[in-house]
Design a protein around this motif. Structure first.
Motif, PDB file in Angstrom:
ATOM      1  N   ARG A 254       6.936  30.498  -7.643  1.00  0.00           N
ATOM      2  CA  ARG A 254       5.563  31.008  -7.573  1.00  0.00           C
ATOM      3  C   ARG A 254       4.857  30.502  -6.313  1.00  0.00           C
ATOM      4  O   ARG A 254       4.210  31.263  -5.596  1.00  0.00           O
ATOM      5  N   GLU A 255       4.995  29.220  -6.034  1.00  0.00           N
ATOM      6  CA  GLU A 255       4.312  28.626  -4.878  1.00  0.00           C
ATOM      7  C   GLU A 255       4.849  29.197  -3.569  1.00  0.00           C
ATOM      8  O   GLU A 255       4.090  29.331  -2.600  1.00  0.00           O
ATOM      9  N   GLY A 256       6.130  29.536  -3.521  1.00  0.00           N
ATOM     10  CA  GLY A 256       6.715  30.089  -2.309  1.00  0.00           C
ATOM     11  C   GLY A 256       6.488  31.580  -2.133  1.00  0.00           C
ATOM     12  O   GLY A 256       6.905  32.146  -1.124  1.00  0.00           O
ATOM     13  N   GLY A 257       5.851  32.232  -3.114  1.00  0.00           N
ATOM     14  CA  GLY A 257       5.570  33.662  -3.012  1.00  0.00           C
ATOM     15  C   GLY A 257       6.717  34.551  -3.453  1.00  0.00           C
ATOM     16  O   GLY A 257       6.565  35.780  -3.490  1.00  0.00           O
ATOM     17  N   GLU A 258       7.873  33.956  -3.807  1.00  0.00           N
ATOM     18  CA  GLU A 258       9.021  34.781  -4.181  1.00  0.00           C
ATOM     19  C   GLU A 258       8.807  35.495  -5.509  1.00  0.00           C
ATOM     20  O   GLU A 258       9.293  36.609  -5.706  1.00  0.00           O
ATOM     21  N   LEU A 259       8.091  34.857  -6.430  1.00  0.00           N
ATOM     22  CA  LEU A 259       7.847  35.494  -7.718  1.00  0.00           C
ATOM     23  C   LEU A 259       6.990  36.739  -7.545  1.00  0.00           C
ATOM     24  O   LEU A 259       7.274  37.798  -8.123  1.00  0.00           O
ATOM     25  N   ASP A 260       5.947  36.644  -6.721  1.00  0.00           N
ATOM     26  CA  ASP A 260       5.121  37.825  -6.444  1.00  0.00           C
ATOM     27  C   ASP A 260       5.930  38.915  -5.759  1.00  0.00           C
ATOM     28  O   ASP A 260       5.749  40.107  -6.034  1.00  0.00           O
ATOM     29  N   ASP A 261       6.830  38.510  -4.852  1.00  0.00           N
ATOM     30  CA  ASP A 261       7.671  39.499  -4.164  1.00  0.00           C
ATOM     31  C   ASP A 261       8.561  40.251  -5.158  1.00  0.00           C
ATOM     32  O   ASP A 261       8.726  41.475  -5.066  1.00  0.00           O
ATOM     33  N   LEU A 262       9.140  39.516  -6.098  1.00  0.00           N
ATOM     34  CA  LEU A 262      10.001  40.157  -7.095  1.00  0.00           C
ATOM     35  C   LEU A 262       9.204  41.099  -7.990  1.00  0.00           C
ATOM     36  O   LEU A 262       9.655  42.193  -8.324  1.00  0.00           O
ATOM     37  N   MET A 263       7.990  40.670  -8.385  1.00  0.00           N
ATOM     38  CA  MET A 263       7.164  41.528  -9.229  1.00  0.00           C
ATOM     39  C   MET A 263       6.770  42.795  -8.483  1.00  0.00           C
ATOM     40  O   MET A 263       6.748  43.890  -9.057  1.00  0.00           O
ATOM     41  N   ALA A 264       6.473  42.652  -7.190  1.00  0.00           N
ATOM     42  CA  ALA A 264       6.135  43.839  -6.400  1.00  0.00           C
ATOM     43  C   ALA A 264       7.328  44.766  -6.268  1.00  0.00           C
ATOM     44  O   ALA A 264       7.198  45.992  -6.345  1.00  0.00           O
ATOM     45  N   ARG A 265       8.499  44.184  -6.099  1.00  0.00           N
ATOM     46  CA  ARG A 265       9.716  44.983  -5.919  1.00  0.00           C
ATOM     47  C   ARG A 265      10.048  45.796  -7.159  1.00  0.00           C
ATOM     48  O   ARG A 265      10.416  46.969  -7.071  1.00  0.00           O
ATOM     49  N   TYR A 266       9.899  45.180  -8.332  1.00  0.00           N
ATOM     50  CA  TYR A 266      10.327  45.855  -9.556  1.00  0.00           C
ATOM     51  C   TYR A 266       9.210  46.616 -10.267  1.00  0.00           C
ATOM     52  O   TYR A 266       9.474  47.604 -10.944  1.00  0.00           O
ATOM     53  N   PHE A 267       7.966  46.155 -10.122  1.00  0.00           N
ATOM     54  CA  PHE A 267       6.897  46.759 -10.907  1.00  0.00           C
ATOM     55  C   PHE A 267       5.761  47.325 -10.075  1.00  0.00           C
ATOM     56  O   PHE A 267       4.830  47.903 -10.634  1.00  0.00           O
ATOM     57  N   GLY A 268       5.811  47.172  -8.765  1.00  0.00           N
ATOM     58  CA  GLY A 268       4.655  47.541  -7.956  1.00  0.00           C
ATOM     59  C   GLY A 268       4.827  48.789  -7.128  1.00  0.00           C
ATOM     60  O   GLY A 268       4.096  48.993  -6.175  1.00  0.00           O
ATOM     61  N   HIS A 269       5.792  49.675  -7.464  1.00  0.00           N
ATOM     62  CA  HIS A 269       6.052  50.828  -6.604  1.00  0.00           C
ATOM     63  C   HIS A 269       6.021  52.135  -7.361  1.00  0.00           C
ATOM     64  O   HIS A 269       6.685  53.080  -6.994  1.00  0.00           O
ATOM     65  N   ASP A 270       5.217  52.218  -8.425  1.00  0.00           N
ATOM     66  CA  ASP A 270       5.195  53.470  -9.172  1.00  0.00           C
ATOM     67  C   ASP A 270       4.364  54.543  -8.481  1.00  0.00           C
ATOM     68  O   ASP A 270       4.275  55.659  -8.960  1.00  0.00           O
ATOM     69  N   ASP A 271       3.760  54.217  -7.338  1.00  0.00           N
ATOM     70  CA  ASP A 271       2.989  55.225  -6.607  1.00  0.00           C
ATOM     71  C   ASP A 271       3.802  55.836  -5.475  1.00  0.00           C
ATOM     72  O   ASP A 271       3.259  56.543  -4.640  1.00  0.00           O
ATOM     73  N   TYR A 272       5.108  55.590  -5.428  1.00  0.00           N
ATOM     74  CA  TYR A 272       5.921  56.184  -4.366  1.00  0.00           C
ATOM     75  C   TYR A 272       5.868  57.707  -4.422  1.00  0.00           C
ATOM     76  O   TYR A 272       5.940  58.378  -3.413  1.00  0.00           O
ATOM     77  N   LEU A 273       5.792  58.221  -5.623  1.00  0.00           N
ATOM     78  CA  LEU A 273       5.637  59.657  -5.781  1.00  0.00           C
ATOM     79  C   LEU A 273       4.368  59.894  -6.551  1.00  0.00           C
ATOM     80  O   LEU A 273       4.133  59.258  -7.566  1.00  0.00           O
ATOM     81  N   GLU A 274       3.526  60.783  -6.066  1.00  0.00           N
ATOM     82  CA  GLU A 274       2.331  61.067  -6.840  1.00  0.00           C
ATOM     83  C   GLU A 274       2.725  61.754  -8.138  1.00  0.00           C
ATOM     84  O   GLU A 274       3.779  62.361  -8.253  1.00  0.00           O
TER      85      GLU A 274
END
Length: 487
Positions: A254-274
């Motif tokens: 979490r402190e290194g930002g890797e946890l946020d990166d993983l969450m963005a990778r798996y859960f943060g891209h549902d807007d790729y297609l409208e």
């Protein structure tokens, strides 16, 4: 990051308090033959950690490059952190994960809610927030509050945490009733909502965002109750060494930002297609793709590509329309230019078989012409970008990436450089000059997303086979248990 995943730190006191209670409850008498505090030492001595999980898109599954999934990434990194190998058992539902951890496992990682009332396990610190969400079938009157649930057939997953939230709400609203199952998964619930078997379902927000493109007939309703916390489960009575190691690992991640990166990778891209575009795509998967699926499979066998990747590329080019024609004269299902068709001996670009075969061979030739220093997915993504923008402009973007201090062999760096081909400051320094460099970035992104959906549909057909083979009355009585209102 979406709010649902990034604000866990602002409200982490609730999860940490629950975790502390769970630790106290977990301090049960040690197991016979397993001295207290020796669990971690035993794992290090045998050189592997045994993890119990579930086979779902949000936890663990086999992707194109092998095992993947949000929690799989965490498990793998934790094993590396300990310096041991990883063994998985993904044959469980949620209650079975907990029981397996109690009985003989080292760790349970399966989107488990941090529940201090569970006996025989100890939970780690919270990993991310779990926000219960009511979703409903498109076409029903809007469902925006509890009163709108009257008369609706609702279901959720037993043991997932959403059932706990519903029970809390039932104490305040005695008329609330629902069905629950430990044998289904989120995608199956959403599928039943879309086909009319159910009216609504309660899942977690991140699960819906990951799946919403696959179920365009399901609408977002409203959030229910208070957020829960996702955590890992460990067997009680075997000491705290492994739990403390996991907590240190998660803190560092979490402190290194890797946890946020993983969450963005798996859960943060549902807007790729409208959303509307996704609905159209799903419709075309059912209506158009079956006509050409075998042609894509044959081309894939001849060129050693995944047929779903070729189908995704074909959809991006023409929406699987064999007579598509662009203003610039590019034609056919795979939208080949006249010179390219000539090089590939394609004499009729409007013939689907010739077009698909030619497009697959062209993509293969682009991939083979790239420098050997480009490997793995980077090589595939650059070949797809070259299919759109041409090899010359791709090489120019690689040069720009290097000028900017990036790695010309990494797609992530070339992806950042491609749009600069639209700026004079940069394209004036290249061999081939101006290009609409933003287009190949979107092009590759969309193909990847179409591929994800096709791969999901392909997996789902196998996943649903067992349940679909049952008779309707067997499905309902054997899989979903009715939770009646409080009388």
């Amino acid at each position: 990051m979406p709010t649902a995943l990034s604000d866990h730190l602002r409200r982490s006191w609730r999860g940490y308090a629950a975790s502390a209670v769970a630790l106290l409850l977990g301090l049960l008498p040690e197991r016979p033959g397993v001295p207290d505090g020796r669990h971690l030492e035993a794992i290090l001595a045998r050189d592997f950690i045994s993890v119990h999980t579930r086979n779902t898109p949000t936890t663990y599954y086999l992707g194109r490059q092998g095992p993947t999934g949000f929690e799989y990434e965490l498990m793998r990194r934790f094993a590396d952190y300990l310096g041991v190998s990883l063994t998985l058992d993904a044959s469980h539902n949620i209650p079975e994960v907990i029981e397996a951890v109690r009985r003989d496992g080292d760790l349970g990682a399966a989107a488990l809610p941090l529940d201090p009332t569970r006996q025989g396990v100890i939970f780690s610190r919270p990993i991310l927030d779990l926000r219960p969400l009511l979703v409903y079938r498109r076409g029903l009157p809007p469902v925006k509050r509890l009163d709108d649930l009257d008369g609706l057939a609702i279901a959720t997953l037993g043991g997932s945490g959403t059932d706990l939230v519903l029970r809390e709400l039932q104490a305040e609203h005695p008329g609330l009733s629902w069905q629950e199952s430990t044998d289904l998964e989120v995608a199956e619930l959403l599928g039943r909502v879309e086909d009319g078997t159910l009216d609504a379902a309660v899942v977690f927000d991140h699960q819906f965002r990951l799946n919403r493109l696959f179920f365009p007939g399901v609408e977002r309703g409203f959030e229910l109750g208070e957020p829960l916390s996702m955590a890992w489960a460990f067997p009680a009575g075997r000491g705290l060494g492994l739990v403390e190691a996991a907590n240190r690992f998660l803190d560092e991640l979490r402190e290194g930002g890797e946890l946020d990166d993983l969450m963005a990778r798996y859960f943060g891209h549902d807007d790729y297609l409208e959303y509307v575009g996704a609905r159209t795509f799903i419709n075309h998967v059912h209506q158009r793709l079956p006509t050409y699926a075998e042609l894509f499979r044959e081309a894939a066998r001849n060129t050693r590509f995944d047929w779903k990747l070729l189908a995704a590329l074909g959809y991006q080019e023409s929406h699987w329309d064999p007579e598509a024609t662009s203003p610039t004269g590019v034609r056919g299902l795979m939208m080949l230019t006249l010179p390219t068709a000539g090089e590939l001996d394609v004499d009729d670009r409007l013939d689907p078989e010739q077009s698909i075969d030619g497009g697959a061979r062209y993509l293969r030739s682009l991939k083979e012409r790239l420098p050997e220093s480009i490997t793995g997915d980077d090589r595939l993504f650059m070949a797809m970008a070259a299919y759109n923008v041409g090899l010359g402009h791709l090489y120019d973007a690689r040069d720009i990436a290097e000028m900017r201090g990036g790695d010309p062999d990494r797609w992530a760096d070339v992806r950042e450089a491609l749009p600069l081909l639209q700026e004079r400051e940069w394209h004036s320094k290249t061999r081939h000059g101006y290009a609409r460099g933003g287009e190949p970035v979107i092009y590759v992104r969309n193909i990847r997303r179409y591929y994800e959906i096709l791969a999901y549909v392909d997996r789902s057909q196998q996943q649903f086979h067992r349940l679909n083979a049952r008779l309707p009355d067997e499905q309902e009585s054997g899989v979903l248990e009715l939770i009646p209102p409080i009388m």
